[in-house]
Design a protein around this motif. Structure first.
Motif, mmCIF file in Angstrom:
data_model
loop_
_atom_site.group_PDB
_atom_site.id
_atom_site.type_symbol
_atom_site.label_atom_id
_atom_site.label_comp_id
_atom_site.label_asym_id
_atom_site.label_seq_id
_atom_site.Cartn_x
_atom_site.Cartn_y
_atom_site.Cartn_z
ATOM 1 N N TYR A 79 0.834 -1.199 0.000
ATOM 2 C CA TYR A 79 0.000 0.000 0.000
ATOM 3 C C TYR A 79 0.871 1.254 0.000
ATOM 4 O O TYR A 79 0.648 2.192 -0.784
ATOM 5 C CB TYR A 79 -0.913 -0.013 1.226
ATOM 6 N N THR A 82 2.646 1.680 -3.340
ATOM 7 C CA THR A 82 1.744 2.174 -4.378
ATOM 8 C C THR A 82 1.498 3.664 -4.227
ATOM 9 O O THR A 82 1.474 4.410 -5.219
ATOM 10 C CB THR A 82 0.411 1.410 -4.329
ATOM 11 N N TRP A 213 -1.837 3.846 -10.022
ATOM 12 C CA TRP A 213 -2.429 3.088 -8.921
ATOM 13 C C TRP A 213 -2.786 1.671 -9.355
ATOM 14 O O TRP A 213 -2.640 0.727 -8.587
ATOM 15 C CB TRP A 213 -3.667 3.814 -8.414
ATOM 16 N N ASN A 214 -3.247 1.514 -10.590
ATOM 17 C CA ASN A 214 -3.657 0.203 -11.082
ATOM 18 C C ASN A 214 -2.531 -0.562 -11.774
ATOM 19 O O ASN A 214 -2.733 -1.709 -12.172
ATOM 20 C CB ASN A 214 -4.826 0.343 -12.063
ATOM 21 N N LEU A 231 0.860 -2.552 -4.376
ATOM 22 C CA LEU A 231 -0.283 -3.283 -3.837
ATOM 23 C C LEU A 231 -0.878 -4.237 -4.859
ATOM 24 O O LEU A 231 -1.341 -5.331 -4.502
ATOM 25 C CB LEU A 231 -1.349 -2.289 -3.357
ATOM 26 N N GLN A 232 -0.888 -3.847 -6.125
ATOM 27 C CA GLN A 232 -1.474 -4.710 -7.148
ATOM 28 C C GLN A 232 -0.704 -6.018 -7.280
ATOM 29 O O GLN A 232 -1.300 -7.068 -7.560
ATOM 30 C CB GLN A 232 -1.502 -3.970 -8.494
ATOM 31 N N SER A 278 -7.919 -1.392 -2.100
ATOM 32 C CA SER A 278 -7.084 -0.860 -3.174
ATOM 33 C C SER A 278 -7.803 0.177 -4.024
ATOM 34 O O SER A 278 -7.167 1.060 -4.610
ATOM 35 C CB SER A 278 -6.589 -2.004 -4.062
#
Length: 304
Positions: A79, A82, A213-214, A231-232, A278
């Motif tokens: 987290y 990211t 982010w993605n 995080l992904q 997320s």
């Protein structure tokens, strides 16, 4: 002004409006159901979720999944990674996109059409994954934070949209007046152009921020240190762990299979919880950027 109350709708108009409302209701259901299901599944009993007994609303409410998420250091580390990648990457994106787009929007910039055409070629033709990997490794960015932000430092599409906004919004007369008053090009850009361009800046920050982010593909091929995973990638490992666990139960004893099955059920709940966690920052930030998003996209699409 036309009074809509005095306008009578024909039978065909009423049928058309009815079809529109039906379409909107169906679209709303299609969009809302996955969101509600994910929220419900993240706080439901894993057995209820896996057996299909939970259809929409939560059943057997439990927060075991979220407690596991909060106790998992890998998830929190992902987290924070990211957030860092998104903040740094978006800053670099804006620092590259805005000056480039403004330069291409200036009519006195020599060779701007040739430069624009050259950049447009890269939208359709790229070097490929292997040359990109060799380039990143050759530059010493492999397994560093720069591998996450430098390869995607600018998007040609976003540069074109931003250039169109500058052309449609910033009057050339204002620039000429500032230059006559002794304003340099750099000061003109910083003091006049940027304050008038907050809508497109917010739009580009939203586009780039959501993309970072993605993003997981750059981390997949450029990062080998799990401590640097976003995080992904952590979420991907959870999903892969679940698939591998489900395929390995055949060669285990009954007690080991039962233990693994219980762990697999917990992983199922954690999966939905991490999905919600997320996406939560993007969902929270979007309402504050929505007005800029709509205005910037509409103004940026007026001219080609």
């Amino acid at each position: 002004m036309l009074n809509t109350k005095t306008v009578k709708m024909t039978k065909a108009d009423k049928v058309f409006m009815g079809l529109i409302y039906v379409f909107l209701v169906l679209s709303l259901i299609i969009v809302l159901y996955p969101l509600i299901y994910i929220v419900s599944a993240s706080i439901s009993d894993p057995q209820m979720v896996n057996s299909g007994k939970m259809f929409l609303l939560p059943k057997g409410i439990t927060f075991e999944g979220y407690s596991t998420i909060l106790e998992n250091d890998n998830i929190w580390r992902g987290y924070m990674n990211t957030i860092f990648y998104t903040a740094l990457g978006t800053t670099i994106n804006l620092a590259v996109t805005l000056p480039c787009a403004y330069a291409l929007a200036r009519v006195d910039f020599s060779g701007r059409k040739w430069m624009m055409n050259f950049m447009l070629v890269t939208m359709f033709i790229s070097g490929g994954m292997i040359p990109s990997y060799l380039l990143v490794k050759g530059l010493g960015m492999f397994d560093t934070v720069w591998a996450m932000v430098i390869p995607n430092a600018a998007s040609v599409y976003n540069i074109v949209v931003t250039r169109t906004f500058f052309q449609a919004t910033i009057p050339r007369e204002m620039e000429e007046a500032a230059i006559i008053d002794g304003c340099s090009d750099f000061k003109l850009f910083m003091k006049i152009v940027l304050p008038l361009s907050m809508p497109i800046i917010a739009v580009m920050a939203l586009f780039y921020g959501v993309g970072h982010w993605n993003s997981y593909f750059n981390a997949l091929i450029y990062l080998s240190d799990k401590a640097a995973y976003p995080l992904q990638m952590v979420l991907r490992e959870i999903l892969v762990l679940q698939d591998l666990s489900s395929n390995a139960t055949g060669s285990m004893t009954s007690s080991m299979a039962e233990m693994l099955y219980s762990k697999q059920q917990l992983v199922q709940v954690i999966k939905y919880g991490v999905m919600l966690v997320s996406t939560l920052p993007v969902i929270v930030a979007y309402p504050f950027l929505q007005k800029y998003f709509v205005k910037g996209v509409m103004v940026g699409s007026l001219k080609g």
